[in-house]
Design a protein around this motif. Structure first.
Motif, PDB file in Angstrom:
ATOM      1  N   ALA A   1       0.846  -1.194   0.000  1.00 16.27           N
ATOM      2  CA  ALA A   1       0.000   0.000   0.000  1.00 16.27           C
ATOM      3  C   ALA A   1       0.881   1.243   0.000  1.00 16.27           C
ATOM      4  CB  ALA A   1      -0.918  -0.011   1.228  1.00 16.27           C
ATOM      5  N   ASP A   2       0.254   2.419  -0.052  1.00 15.84           N
ATOM      6  CA  ASP A   2       1.044   3.642   0.000  1.00 15.84           C
ATOM      7  C   ASP A   2       1.430   3.956   1.440  1.00 15.84           C
ATOM      8  OD1 ASP A   2      -0.948   5.736   1.198  1.00 15.84           O
ATOM      9  OD2 ASP A   2      -2.085   4.721  -0.375  1.00 15.84           O
ATOM     10  N   ARG A   3       2.336   4.913   1.594  1.00 17.08           N
ATOM     11  CA  ARG A   3       2.910   5.205   2.906  1.00 17.08           C
ATOM     12  C   ARG A   3       1.855   5.719   3.890  1.00 17.08           C
ATOM     13  NH1 ARG A   3       8.202   6.087   4.551  1.00 17.08           N
ATOM     14  NH2 ARG A   3       8.488   7.476   6.343  1.00 17.08           N
ATOM     15  N   ALA A   4       1.023   6.651   3.451  1.00 16.78           N
ATOM     16  CA  ALA A   4       0.026   7.222   4.362  1.00 16.78           C
ATOM     17  C   ALA A   4      -0.957   6.159   4.841  1.00 16.78           C
ATOM     18  CB  ALA A   4      -0.706   8.369   3.672  1.00 16.78           C
ATOM     19  N   THR A   5      -1.412   5.321   3.924  1.00 15.77           N
ATOM     20  CA  THR A   5      -2.352   4.264   4.312  1.00 15.77           C
ATOM     21  C   THR A   5      -1.714   3.302   5.293  1.00 15.77           C
ATOM     22  OG1 THR A   5      -3.497   4.418   2.186  1.00 15.77           O
ATOM     23  CG2 THR A   5      -3.780   2.382   3.444  1.00 15.77           C
ATOM     24  N   THR A   6      -0.487   2.903   4.999  1.00 15.94           N
ATOM     25  CA  THR A   6       0.189   1.952   5.883  1.00 15.94           C
ATOM     26  C   THR A   6       0.425   2.560   7.256  1.00 15.94           C
ATOM     27  OG1 THR A   6       1.292   0.983   3.957  1.00 15.94           O
ATOM     28  CG2 THR A   6       2.197   0.453   6.122  1.00 15.94           C
ATOM     29  N   ARG A   7       0.833   3.816   7.294  1.00 11.76           N
ATOM     30  CA  ARG A   7       1.041   4.467   8.592  1.00 11.76           C
ATOM     31  C   ARG A   7      -0.259   4.469   9.403  1.00 11.76           C
ATOM     32  NH1 ARG A   7       4.691   8.548  10.102  1.00 11.76           N
ATOM     33  NH2 ARG A   7       5.170   9.042   7.936  1.00 11.76           N
ATOM     34  N   ALA A   8      -1.360   4.759   8.750  1.00  7.55           N
ATOM     35  CA  ALA A   8      -2.643   4.773   9.463  1.00  7.55           C
ATOM     36  C   ALA A   8      -2.997   3.380   9.988  1.00  7.55           C
ATOM     37  CB  ALA A   8      -3.738   5.299   8.542  1.00  7.55           C
ATOM     38  N   LEU A   9      -2.747   2.344   9.178  1.00  6.51           N
ATOM     39  CA  LEU A   9      -3.049   0.976   9.626  1.00  6.51           C
ATOM     40  C   LEU A   9      -2.166   0.565  10.803  1.00  6.51           C
ATOM     41  CD1 LEU A   9      -3.478  -0.805   6.174  1.00  6.51           C
ATOM     42  CD2 LEU A   9      -5.271   0.006   7.719  1.00  6.51           C
ATOM     43  N   LEU A  10      -0.893   0.945  10.760  1.00  6.99           N
ATOM     44  CA  LEU A  10      -0.005   0.639  11.884  1.00  6.99           C
ATOM     45  C   LEU A  10      -0.471   1.348  13.150  1.00  6.99           C
ATOM     46  CD1 LEU A  10       3.402   0.935   9.999  1.00  6.99           C
ATOM     47  CD2 LEU A  10       2.439  -1.175  10.946  1.00  6.99           C
ATOM     48  N   ARG A  11      -0.941   2.575  13.006  1.00  4.71           N
ATOM     49  CA  ARG A  11      -1.445   3.291  14.168  1.00  4.71           C
ATOM     50  C   ARG A  11      -2.658   2.588  14.760  1.00  4.71           C
ATOM     51  NH1 ARG A  11       0.759   5.073  17.547  1.00  4.71           N
ATOM     52  NH2 ARG A  11       2.071   6.237  16.088  1.00  4.71           N
ATOM     53  N   VAL A  12      -3.535   2.057  13.892  1.00  5.34           N
ATOM     54  CA  VAL A  12      -4.689   1.293  14.385  1.00  5.34           C
ATOM     55  C   VAL A  12      -4.212   0.094  15.204  1.00  5.34           C
ATOM     56  CG1 VAL A  12      -6.627  -0.162  13.679  1.00  5.34           C
ATOM     57  CG2 VAL A  12      -6.248   2.037  12.548  1.00  5.34           C
ATOM     58  N   LEU A  13      -3.209  -0.607  14.697  1.00  6.25           N
ATOM     59  CA  LEU A  13      -2.704  -1.782  15.416  1.00  6.25           C
ATOM     60  C   LEU A  13      -2.051  -1.384  16.741  1.00  6.25           C
ATOM     61  CD1 LEU A  13      -1.159  -3.841  12.467  1.00  6.25           C
ATOM     62  CD2 LEU A  13      -3.390  -4.113  13.551  1.00  6.25           C
ATOM     63  N   CYS A  14      -1.306  -0.284  16.734  1.00  5.09           N
ATOM     64  CA  CYS A  14      -0.687   0.180  17.985  1.00  5.09           C
ATOM     65  C   CYS A  14      -1.751   0.605  18.985  1.00  5.09           C
ATOM     66  CB  CYS A  14       0.261   1.342  17.714  1.00  5.09           C
ATOM     67  SG  CYS A  14       1.769   0.868  16.852  1.00  5.09           S
ATOM     68  N   ASP A  15      -2.754   1.290  18.531  1.00  8.16           N
ATOM     69  CA  ASP A  15      -3.819   1.724  19.437  1.00  8.16           C
ATOM     70  C   ASP A  15      -4.544   0.545  20.054  1.00  8.16           C
ATOM     71  OD1 ASP A  15      -3.167   4.317  18.879  1.00  8.16           O
ATOM     72  OD2 ASP A  15      -4.826   4.667  17.476  1.00  8.16           O
ATOM     73  N   ALA A  16      -4.626  -0.544  19.325  1.00  4.92           N
ATOM     74  CA  ALA A  16      -5.273  -1.756  19.841  1.00  4.92           C
ATOM     75  C   ALA A  16      -4.312  -2.630  20.636  1.00  4.92           C
ATOM     76  CB  ALA A  16      -5.859  -2.560  18.685  1.00  4.92           C
ATOM     77  N   HIS A  17      -3.070  -2.165  20.849  1.00  3.34           N
ATOM     78  CA  HIS A  17      -2.044  -2.925  21.568  1.00  3.34           C
ATOM     79  C   HIS A  17      -1.758  -4.265  20.919  1.00  3.34           C
ATOM     80  CE1 HIS A  17      -1.254  -0.346  25.064  1.00  3.34           C
ATOM     81  NE2 HIS A  17      -2.510   0.032  24.914  1.00  3.34           N
ATOM     82  N   LEU A  18      -1.936  -4.335  19.606  1.00  8.77           N
ATOM     83  CA  LEU A  18      -1.529  -5.519  18.866  1.00  8.77           C
ATOM     84  C   LEU A  18      -0.155  -5.336  18.227  1.00  8.77           C
ATOM     85  CD1 LEU A  18      -4.924  -6.377  17.168  1.00  8.77           C
ATOM     86  CD2 LEU A  18      -3.809  -7.618  19.023  1.00  8.77           C
ATOM     87  N   LEU A  19       0.440  -4.170  18.405  1.00 11.01           N
ATOM     88  CA  LEU A  19       1.739  -3.842  17.847  1.00 11.01           C
ATOM     89  C   LEU A  19       2.317  -2.730  18.706  1.00 11.01           C
ATOM     90  CD1 LEU A  19       3.504  -4.512  15.248  1.00 11.01           C
ATOM     91  CD2 LEU A  19       2.521  -2.441  14.254  1.00 11.01           C
ATOM     92  N   SER A  20       3.622  -2.681  18.833  1.00  8.06           N
ATOM     93  CA  SER A  20       4.239  -1.595  19.606  1.00  8.06           C
ATOM     94  C   SER A  20       5.192  -0.810  18.713  1.00  8.06           C
ATOM     95  CB  SER A  20       4.998  -2.136  20.824  1.00  8.06           C
ATOM     96  OG  SER A  20       6.086  -2.947  20.431  1.00  8.06           O
TER      97      SER A  20
END
Length: 942
Positions: A556-575
């Motif tokens: 995906a593009d950078r902005a989309t991927t950054r947003a998805l990573l933030r979703v995962l971090c917010d859900a504590h599924l990624l740090s």
């Protein structure tokens, strides 16, 4: 501490000064709060402050009382911008400049004393340590009490005694035995059971010639310890007793260190990762860790065991940060990867190489094999006080080589295994980490969700306690979901968790709870694109992933991927452990692996894996091209669709990229090797060659990796790669100071070149064979060496004529021309006969545009001029090389040394001295295999 702004003291009464004038700091409890903010690293919660103030259960008014103290301190400190009490999201942190606390000054002076002592400047070391000792103005945290004060008073008082002992030892080594004996007469009365003081007193008396009195001290100490404690003196005191009886000559006062060892910095590694901000509970374990590691005359070995996800690493790191000041020689940390996604636990030999590197041992001095490295590691730690944190160990065999031998260190191991063999055979003390208690769980939830929300739904909180089973990781996931939707009642959270099947492989025994429920519940709440990314992150073979790597993985593009990573971090599924760098906890990675195998078919998984491999392969080629702009670019097929390789533009950026990604690249090479992606192994190895050998100087380790790549090349029947890898491995062997051992690799490369009629490979192998004779082109060859390598150089020059004039080819051809020139110098007419060959090499180098190859030719030309007594011409050549090398410190060293030698030999001592000084400064930080030779050249000071 003379500063315009705030300064504080804790090594006595807690005081504050602003602009040189003392400022009242309020009530005793308010001063305790200030002391905690001054001495605790990072932000703290109100709950932490409450726990430090009162040993009894807090009242309902405790939180309000603490917040009042914080408000008063915030107003009190609001006098300048440098020192501020910042509160954000329930976390409170005192931000202040370095050096504004008396303990900061102690740390600074002790570090300077280490450097002075290493340089042989004992007078400066004595002065600095004595100044440190005087900074304790009375009992630590005078007039205050509470759990925090009790713990810190003990550790800082112990630190004071260690400083006093060091001061006395320095005085003793300086020959001031009379004052040492007088001081110890009082101190041993005040601290009768402190064996270090008794040891110093015995040594001081012995050096005064009072052997009988020294032996009487031991006898009195033994009687005291037996009568009062029922124990005998420790091993160090008993050993000193035997040495006094034997009149050991090494007990005499030491002289200054050898010249060759002066000026080398004392390495004090500080490798602990950042402590988690939201730490809760585990008070009993923290106290136990402090007690088990309190003795200074033993090597404490503690094993923290328990199920994954219970916070073993978090506990160990939190304690280690608090205890770090007791280990002034530094802290070592490693994730042993005993339990990871691919089961590839770290080899103890690799860990020992990393530790020895952190401790300042040059790569060329690191032996092969685990036993030899372990012996060297124990020798380096002998006499040091070092904290070693070994995280995520698989078994005792992985840990045992990493244990210090002499007393004074502490080792803490975390593992999912009980490591019974360490307990039985090594005397380790186990700490079993169980789930949070109900009280700890509620404290954690209160800290994350707020007391009002938790207290309002006791039944729901009880359900969460039961379902999460006290797993801190599961609780973090639940709290993250509850914080994301604050309007949702906690009862809905508990009901949804209860409806889920469990993660059976990680269940908490006997509790009926299951961690998978928390994971799957959070996973199902994700938007579909975020869920896809979470699953597919499990296919990444490395321990972490940067945003750029995640972009290619997702396609995906950078902005989309950054947003998805933030979703995962917010859900504590990624740090996000560092800016734009992410990692999965190992339990979450295991869960994601289950999901990707279940939900993504083989073709989809292969597409993701192809994107991962292509991302790193093309990014590494781009970075390699920046490091070696004149090397032929590796021809790769275009990357898979969706891959956006990274492309650093500057040398420094390329090195930084390799530094950040080296663990991922290493893991990817191993993954490709095991999964049959052999061409990717060869390509990645090609890109890492210069970084591993010339930049980070991990030569011995890289030679082993080249051997693995060579096996891949053989499986592919890739002749060119076989020749290249033999040449690279041989070059590593030369760099390690074993040129004769490199000959088989170079001969194998030569055989490949001749068999494939490859003039460049053949010429490069012939050139490399000359290294087995000379050892290095950083000195003129002798007449015998020039004769031996002359046939190689002549044939190589003929072969270069069949190759296009690529910059790298021209650089190596220039080196062969210089060898022919040295042969002419020794056998064909001297200086006049040699010069045309060197000028021809210079001309080809200038045409090629290879700056470093041209610089090497200028250096050798300068050596020729110097050998002929043409010193002015030699200086011009060497200065030209220095300008071409720019700011690359290792390359500059060689040019500086050559300039120094030229000025020295010509009698221009005034020019030589500053060159020597700058070269020595750069040598202090280099890992160059030639460092010892450079120092020998600089030894004859003008």
């Amino acid at each position: 501490m003379e500063r315009d702004g705030w300064t504080f003291t804790v090594l006595g009464a807690v005081r504050g000064h602003h602009g040189g004038a003392e400022v009242p700091l309020g009530s005793p409890q308010q001063r305790v709060i200030l002391a905690m903010l001054l001495l605790r690293p990072g932000p703290v919660t109100v709950e932490h402050l409450i726990a430090g103030l009162w040993s009894t259960p807090p009242t309902r008014a405790a939180a309000g009382t603490v917040r009042t103290y914080l408000s008063r301190l915030r107003a009190l400190l609001h006098r300048d911008d440098d020192t501020r009490l910042v509160s954000d999201g329930g976390m409170h942190e005192l931000r202040r400049p370095p050096g504004s606390l008396d303990l900061d000054l102690v740390e600074r002076d002790l570090a300077d004393a280490d450097a002075a002592e290493a340089a042989g400047d004992l007078d400066t070391a004595r002065r600095l340590v004595a100044r440190c000792a005087r900074r304790w103005s009375g009992p630590v945290l005078t007039g205050l009490d509470g759990p925090f004060v009790t713990a810190r008073r003990g550790s800082l008082t112990e630190r004071h005694m260690a400083v006093v002992e060091r001061r006395l030892r320095l005085d003793l080594d300086a020959g001031d035995t009379a004052s040492v004996v007088a001081a110890l007469a009082t101190l041993t009365d005040e601290h009768p059971f402190r064996e270090n003081l008794r040891e110093l007193l015995m040594l001081a008396l012995y050096r005064q010639g009072r052997t009988a009195e020294a032996l009487e001290v031991f006898a009195a100490t033994r009687s005291l310890l037996r009568d009062e404690l029922g124990i005998d003196p420790g091993a160090r005191l008993a050993t000193l007793h035997r040495r006094v009886l034997d009149r050991d000559p090494t007990l005499a006062a030491p002289g200054p260190p050898p010249v060759a060892e002066r000026g080398r910095p004392t390495v004090r590694p500080a490798q602990l990762p950042r402590a988690a901000a939201a730490f809760s509970g585990r008070r009993a374990e923290l106290v136990e860790l402090a007690e088990l590691t309190a003795a200074a005359d033993t090597t404490a070995l503690v094993v923290i065991g328990g199920m994954g996800g219970l916070g073993k690493t978090t506990l160990a790191v939190r304690w280690a940060h608090a205890a770090a000041e007791r280990y002034p020689d530094g802290q070592l940390f490693v994730d042993l990867r005993g339990f990871g996604p691919d089961g590839a636990a770290l080899d103890p030999a690799e860990v020992l190489a990393e530790f020895l590197d952190a401790l300042g041992v040059p790569d060329r001095h690191v032996p092969r094999g685990t036993p030899a490295r372990a012996a060297l590691f124990r020798s380096v730690l002998n006499g040091r006080r070092m904290l070693v944190l070994l995280d995520n160990a698989r078994d005792g065999d992985q840990v045992r080589p990493l244990l210090p031998g002499a007393p004074g260190c502490a080792v803490v191991v975390t593992s999912r295994s009980r490591l019974r063999d360490l307990v039985v055979a090594e005397g380790a003390t186990p700490i079993h980490l169980g789930p949070f208690s109900a009280e700890e769980t509620r404290a954690y939830l209160r800290a994350r969700l707020g007391g009002e929300r938790v207290d309002a739904e006791p039944a729901a909180v009880a359900g969460i306690e039961r379902l999460c089973g006290g797993s801190p990781l599961a609780l973090a996931v639940v709290a993250g979901r509850a914080l994301t939707d604050p309007a949702f009642p906690l009862a809905a959270v508990a009901a949804e968790l209860a409806a889920e099947p469990g993660l059976s492989g990680f269940a908490v025994a006997g509790s009926g709870s299951d961690v998978r429920a928390a994971f799957s519940w959070s996973y199902r709440s994700l938007p579909a694109p975020a869920a896809d990314l979470f699953r597919r992150l499990a296919l990444h073979p490395g321990p972490h992933v940067a945003l750029a790597g995640a972009v290619s993985l997702a396609g995906a593009d950078r902005a989309t991927t950054r947003a998805l990573l933030r979703v995962l971090c917010d859900a504590h599924l990624l740090s996000e452990y560092a800016p734009e760098r992410f990692r999965l906890h190992d339990l979450l990675r295991a869960y994601a692996t289950e999901l990707v195998l279940r939900d993504d078919d083989a073709a989809a998984r292969e597409r993701v894996t192809r994107r991962i491999v292509d991302h790193y392969r093309h990014s590494a080629v781009n970075a390699s091209d920046v490091l070696q702009p004149t090397r032929r670019r590796l021809a790769l097929e275009p990357p898979a669709e969706g891959v956006l390789p990274e492309a650093p533009q500057r040398y420094e950026a390329a090195v930084a990229w390799y530094d950040a990604e080296i663990d991922n690249l290493t893991a990817l090479i191993e993954f490709c090797r095991r999964s049959g992606r052999l061409w990717a192994v060869l390509h990645l190895t090609w890109t890492l060659d210069l970084y591993r050998t010339e930049i980070r100087r991990r030569v011995a380790e890289w030679a082993e990796r080249l051997g693995q790549a060579l096996e891949c090349a053989r499986r592919l029947d890739a002749d060119w790669w076989i020749g290249y890898l033999h040449s690279s491995r041989g070059r590593c062997t030369v760099m390690l100071g074993r040129p004769a051992d490199a000959r088989p690799d170079f001969e194998a490369a030569l055989a490949v070149g001749r068999a494939t009629d490859d003039p460049l490979r053949t010429a490069l192998a012939l050139h490399a064979l000359s290294l087995t004779v000379i050892g290095s082109h950083r000195r003129p060859p002798t007449a015998e060496e020039a004769t031996a390598v002359h046939p190689y150089a002549r044939e190589a020059l003929e072969l270069y004529g069949r190759v296009d004039n690529h910059p790298n080819v021209a650089a190596v051809a220039a080196s062969s021309r210089r060898l022919v020139g040295w042969y002419a110098f020794h056998h064909g007419g001297g200086y006049a006969a040699a010069l045309p060959h060197f000028h021809a090499a210079l001309d080809s180098g200038e045409r090629s545009g290879n700056r470093h190859g041209l610089a090497a030719t200028l250096l050798d030309l300068g050596r020729l001029h110097r050998a002929a007594g043409a010193f002015d011409e030699a200086v011009r050549a060497h200065r030209g090389a220095l300008e071409l090398y720019g700011e690359r410190s290792d390359a500059r060293i060689e040019a500086l040394v050559e300039l120094y030698v030229t000025h020295r030999d010509s009698g221009a001592h005034g020019h030589a001295i500053p060159l020597r000084t700058e070269a020595l400064r750069l040598l202090a930080a280099t890992r160059s295999p030639d460092a010892d030779g450079y120092r020998r050249a600089l030894d004859a000071a003008p």
